[in-house]
Motif scaffolding. Structure first.
Motif, mmCIF file in Angstrom:
data_model
loop_
_atom_site.group_PDB
_atom_site.id
_atom_site.type_symbol
_atom_site.label_atom_id
_atom_site.label_comp_id
_atom_site.label_asym_id
_atom_site.label_seq_id
_atom_site.Cartn_x
_atom_site.Cartn_y
_atom_site.Cartn_z
ATOM 1 N N ASP A 40 0.695 -1.134 -0.151
ATOM 2 C CA ASP A 40 0.043 -0.127 0.072
ATOM 3 C C ASP A 40 0.880 1.053 -0.003
ATOM 4 O OD1 ASP A 40 -2.188 1.833 0.103
ATOM 5 O OD2 ASP A 40 -2.679 1.251 2.234
ATOM 6 N N GLN A 41 1.494 1.346 -1.147
ATOM 7 C CA GLN A 41 2.462 2.469 -1.079
ATOM 8 C C GLN A 41 1.824 3.974 -1.243
ATOM 9 O OE1 GLN A 41 5.562 2.352 -4.177
ATOM 10 N NE2 GLN A 41 6.258 0.222 -3.194
ATOM 11 N N ASN A 42 0.626 3.970 -1.512
ATOM 12 C CA ASN A 42 -0.094 5.262 -1.445
ATOM 13 C C ASN A 42 -0.398 5.390 0.078
ATOM 14 O OD1 ASN A 42 -0.388 5.348 -4.344
ATOM 15 N ND2 ASN A 42 -2.108 3.948 -4.498
ATOM 16 N N ASN A 43 -0.147 4.659 0.765
ATOM 17 C CA ASN A 43 -0.343 4.992 2.374
ATOM 18 C C ASN A 43 0.627 5.991 2.718
ATOM 19 O OD1 ASN A 43 -0.943 5.435 4.986
ATOM 20 N ND2 ASN A 43 -1.040 3.109 5.523
ATOM 21 N N ARG A 44 0.678 7.199 2.674
ATOM 22 C CA ARG A 44 1.844 8.041 2.918
ATOM 23 C C ARG A 44 1.658 8.344 4.597
ATOM 24 N NH1 ARG A 44 4.992 6.597 0.054
ATOM 25 N NH2 ARG A 44 6.303 8.370 0.427
ATOM 26 N N ASP A 45 0.728 8.142 5.252
ATOM 27 C CA ASP A 45 1.004 8.027 6.670
ATOM 28 C C ASP A 45 1.882 7.318 7.265
ATOM 29 O OD1 ASP A 45 -1.256 10.077 6.528
ATOM 30 O OD2 ASP A 45 -2.720 8.693 7.185
ATOM 31 N N GLN A 46 1.814 6.262 6.893
ATOM 32 C CA GLN A 46 2.871 5.168 7.366
ATOM 33 C C GLN A 46 4.489 5.939 6.966
ATOM 34 O OE1 GLN A 46 2.967 1.182 5.344
ATOM 35 N NE2 GLN A 46 2.625 2.165 3.411
ATOM 36 N N VAL A 47 4.511 6.477 6.086
ATOM 37 C CA VAL A 47 5.940 7.017 5.715
ATOM 38 C C VAL A 47 6.164 8.228 6.696
ATOM 39 C CG1 VAL A 47 7.360 8.131 4.145
ATOM 40 C CG2 VAL A 47 6.011 6.078 3.427
ATOM 41 N N ASN A 48 4.989 9.031 6.727
ATOM 42 C CA ASN A 48 5.177 10.254 7.601
ATOM 43 C C ASN A 48 5.525 9.901 9.003
ATOM 44 O OD1 ASN A 48 4.933 11.971 5.483
ATOM 45 N ND2 ASN A 48 2.760 11.868 5.839
ATOM 46 N N ASP A 49 4.804 8.990 9.442
ATOM 47 C CA ASP A 49 4.988 8.687 10.824
ATOM 48 C C ASP A 49 6.597 8.005 11.007
ATOM 49 O OD1 ASP A 49 2.441 9.053 11.402
ATOM 50 O OD2 ASP A 49 1.658 6.943 11.590
ATOM 51 N N LEU A 50 7.099 7.150 10.020
ATOM 52 C CA LEU A 50 8.503 6.843 10.294
ATOM 53 C C LEU A 50 9.357 8.033 10.144
ATOM 54 C CD1 LEU A 50 10.661 4.864 10.119
ATOM 55 C CD2 LEU A 50 10.649 4.960 7.553
ATOM 56 N N LEU A 51 9.159 9.127 9.216
ATOM 57 C CA LEU A 51 10.058 10.062 9.273
ATOM 58 C C LEU A 51 9.906 10.891 10.834
ATOM 59 C CD1 LEU A 51 9.563 11.484 5.747
ATOM 60 C CD2 LEU A 51 11.305 10.368 6.497
ATOM 61 N N GLN A 52 8.803 10.862 11.331
ATOM 62 C CA GLN A 52 8.657 11.543 12.546
ATOM 63 C C GLN A 52 9.368 10.898 13.747
ATOM 64 O OE1 GLN A 52 6.994 14.274 13.486
ATOM 65 N NE2 GLN A 52 7.945 13.952 15.264
ATOM 66 N N LYS A 53 9.519 9.344 13.406
ATOM 67 C CA LYS A 53 10.328 8.672 14.361
ATOM 68 C C LYS A 53 11.640 8.759 14.475
ATOM 69 C CE LYS A 53 6.809 5.046 15.051
ATOM 70 N NZ LYS A 53 6.416 3.661 14.965
ATOM 71 N N ILE A 54 12.087 9.205 13.068
ATOM 72 C CA ILE A 54 13.523 9.461 12.727
ATOM 73 C C ILE A 54 13.839 10.845 13.331
ATOM 74 C CG2 ILE A 54 15.164 9.858 10.797
ATOM 75 C CD1 ILE A 54 13.892 7.823 9.420
ATOM 76 N N ASP A 55 12.974 11.775 13.218
ATOM 77 C CA ASP A 55 12.990 13.287 13.887
ATOM 78 C C ASP A 55 13.270 13.049 15.338
ATOM 79 O OD1 ASP A 55 12.794 14.346 11.237
ATOM 80 O OD2 ASP A 55 10.928 15.083 11.579
ATOM 81 N N THR A 56 12.340 12.542 15.836
ATOM 82 C CA THR A 56 12.542 12.189 17.488
ATOM 83 C C THR A 56 14.020 11.504 17.830
ATOM 84 O OG1 THR A 56 10.180 11.978 17.378
ATOM 85 C CG2 THR A 56 11.340 11.170 19.539
ATOM 86 N N MET A 57 14.206 10.416 17.152
ATOM 87 C CA MET A 57 15.513 9.811 17.313
ATOM 88 C C MET A 57 16.769 10.711 17.025
ATOM 89 S SD MET A 57 17.101 6.532 15.493
ATOM 90 C CE MET A 57 17.427 7.179 13.941
ATOM 91 N N ILE A 58 16.633 11.691 16.098
ATOM 92 C CA ILE A 58 17.771 12.661 15.793
ATOM 93 C C ILE A 58 17.901 13.543 17.060
ATOM 94 C CG2 ILE A 58 18.400 14.480 14.504
ATOM 95 C CD1 ILE A 58 17.392 12.938 12.014
ATOM 96 N N GLU A 59 16.597 14.052 17.615
ATOM 97 C CA GLU A 59 16.793 15.188 18.742
ATOM 98 C C GLU A 59 17.298 14.225 20.027
ATOM 99 O OE1 GLU A 59 12.733 16.196 19.298
ATOM 100 O OE2 GLU A 59 12.349 17.323 17.355
ATOM 101 N N GLN A 60 16.928 12.808 20.072
ATOM 102 C CA GLN A 60 17.449 12.356 21.269
ATOM 103 C C GLN A 60 19.158 11.934 21.096
ATOM 104 O OE1 GLN A 60 15.412 8.509 20.979
ATOM 105 N NE2 GLN A 60 13.699 9.386 22.139
ATOM 106 N N ASN A 61 19.461 12.129 19.903
ATOM 107 C CA ASN A 61 21.044 11.849 19.564
ATOM 108 C C ASN A 61 21.716 13.465 19.461
ATOM 109 O OD1 ASN A 61 21.028 9.160 19.466
ATOM 110 N ND2 ASN A 61 20.527 9.031 17.281
ATOM 111 N N GLY A 62 20.704 14.277 20.094
ATOM 112 C CA GLY A 62 21.666 15.543 20.011
ATOM 113 C C GLY A 62 21.602 16.473 18.465
ATOM 114 N N GLY A 63 20.884 16.017 17.778
ATOM 115 C CA GLY A 63 20.892 16.384 16.369
ATOM 116 C C GLY A 63 21.751 16.030 15.349
ATOM 117 N N GLY A 64 22.494 14.869 15.867
ATOM 118 C CA GLY A 64 23.632 14.429 14.871
ATOM 119 C C GLY A 64 23.258 13.394 14.030
#
Length: 461
Positions: free
Chosen positions: A387-411
């Motif tokens: 279901d590649q048209n389901n972009r919510d699953q991708v946006n949710d993944l990117l949000q988790k990556i953003d959160t991880m980056i913050e936890q790693n001090g932005g690096g």
């Protein structure tokens, strides 16, 4: 020329017509240097202009086109010596200006001559600055795609450990390209160079860098994301890459043998942000040795310049977490070092086959799998690649990556981390070789002693 301290010194070098003076104007945001189309050098002498970029003071040195017919070897050497003496009172970085165009043998020869003149010490402080970014934009091509199409330039940026940047000198508005360049340079300068003057560790320049630029943005872009896919063959890495990018960029077929034998990188704009995905060969691929796989997978770091923001460890949600799967995190740590799991997320594919069960339940029921998720900071995500048209699953993944980056001090994971991991792995391999040779020798000695030992005679009993 007057020596200027407490500033970042940027020295533009390259052949005539590469766009050095234009790039100097772009950096300073004004017409500081004379620039016009000409086959002969417009800049006859070293010119220096100063300005401020994001509260950082910079001195830009525009040099004559090196190795043009009107400039002899003696003048070239004198030019470089003058620049070195003048600018090295503060942090000094060389920008080797090259047009994002066909890289001819003549240009390659000029680059090699410049490298020889600078020497190894100064090459560590040298970045490649590609001009003609406007033409790349007209062709809807990223700099990474351009480099992938040019083997000589691809090898050149690998030689420079991916220290490169691209300028659109025709841009009428500030689009962040200059600040992004300074972020890359300054982070690299203060994080990796060993010969930083002691005074710089406390001076106002570094404080400004840390305060005004470094925390705000990853080195490549305000919102760009570099993602690397890892896992065994047949788990859906390539399909996951296509799901993230929103189009079929990677070859993906139902097959247990690896379709991907080389690292490959693809790019797309996802939710208005640039995203790069690197697909890697599958672990345990029978067509490649473990060492070949390790070397190829390591290339993913260099393809993700300035470094991966996230490693996605891909598993199928409906697979048993066997002993082979349990080896994967250890292989990844051996390849990339212990720090890698700080930048990792478990990505479960085949989400359509959960059949009403929750992935949380599957994780809870398997202590080995639960331990892996815990090692990755509790981070996991589920994809339905059908279901590649389901972009919510991708946006949710990117949000988790953003959160991880913050936890790693932005690096992000860096080339230096990879080099450290490779060095440790080499040391461990050498120790293992010595241990095996010692054990082999001891066994041979014991065998020789037992062959002649009186304990073997019947009179003992």
């Amino acid at each position: 020329m007057e020596q200027i301290t407490e500033s970042l010194n940027l020295v533009l070098i390259g052949r005539t017509g590469a766009g050095k003076s234009l790039s100097g104007n772009t950096i300073l945001g004004q017409q500081a240097f004379i620039s016009k189309k000409s086959s002969k050098p417009v800049t006859q002498y070293v010119a220096v202009k100063s300005g401020t970029v994001g509260n950082i003071s910079v001195n830009v040195y525009d040099t004559p086109g090196l190795y043009d017919t009107d400039i002899n070897e003696e003048n070239i050497q004198q030019t470089l010596e003058n620049v070195l003496q003048t600018c090295e009172s503060g942090p000094c970085v060389f920008l080797l200006v090259i047009k994002a165009d066909k890289f001819t043998e003549k240009e390659k020869e000029i680059v090699e001559k410049i490298e020889k003149r600078l020497g190894e010490k100064h090459l560590k402080k040298t970045w490649i600055l590609f001009t003609k970014g406007d033409e790349l934009e007209d062709e809807n091509m990223t700099i990474k795609e351009f480099l992938d199409d040019s083997e000589p330039l691809k090898k050149l940026v690998q030689k420079y450990d991916q220290r490169y940047h691209v300028f659109n000198n025709k841009a009428k508005e500030d689009n962040g390209q200059v600040q992004n360049l300074l972020v890359k340079i300054l982070k690299s300068y203060f994080d990796t160079l060993e010969d930083i003057p002691e005074i710089l560790t406390q001076n106002s320049l570094k404080r400004k860098i840390l305060k005004n630029i470094e925390p705000d943005t990853p080195a490549d872009s305000l919102s760009s994301r570099q993602i690397v896919l890892l896992g065994k063959s047949g788990v859906g890495k390539s399909a996951a890459g296509n799901t993230i990018l929103g189009e079929k960029k990677f070859i993906s077929v139902m097959r247990m043998n690896s379709v991907t034998s080389d690292c490959s990188v693809k790019h797309a704009t996802v939710s208005d942000r640039p995203v790069s995905v690197v697909d890697t060969p599958g672990f345990f691929d029978t067509k490649m040795t473990r060492e070949e796989i390790a070397k190829e997978v390591a290339k993913s770091v260099y393809l993700s310049s300035p470094g991966p923001h996230a490693f996605l460890i891909v598993l199928r949600v409906n697979d048993r977490y066997t002993e082979q799967e349990q080896q994967i995190p250890h292989l990844i740590e051996r390849m990339f070092g212990e720090e890698v799991l700080k930048y990792s997320i478990i990505l479960f594919t085949n989400g359509d086959q959960l059949n009403g069960d929750s992935v949380e339940k599957l994780i809870e029921e398997n202590c080995k799998l639960r331990h892996l998720v815990q090692e990755c900071g509790g981070r996991y995500h589920v994809f339905n690649n059908k279901d590649q048209n389901n972009r919510d699953q991708v946006n949710d993944l990117l949000q988790k990556i953003d959160t991880m980056i913050e936890q790693n001090g932005g690096g992000h994971y860096s080339n230096q981390m990879l080099e450290d991991a490779l060095r440790i792995r080499q040391e461990e391999d050498e120790i293992e070789i010595v241990r095996n040779e010692t054990e082999k020798r001891v066994r041979a000695e014991i065998k020789a002693l037992s062959h002649f030992s009186p304990l073997k005679t019947s009179t003992w009993f």
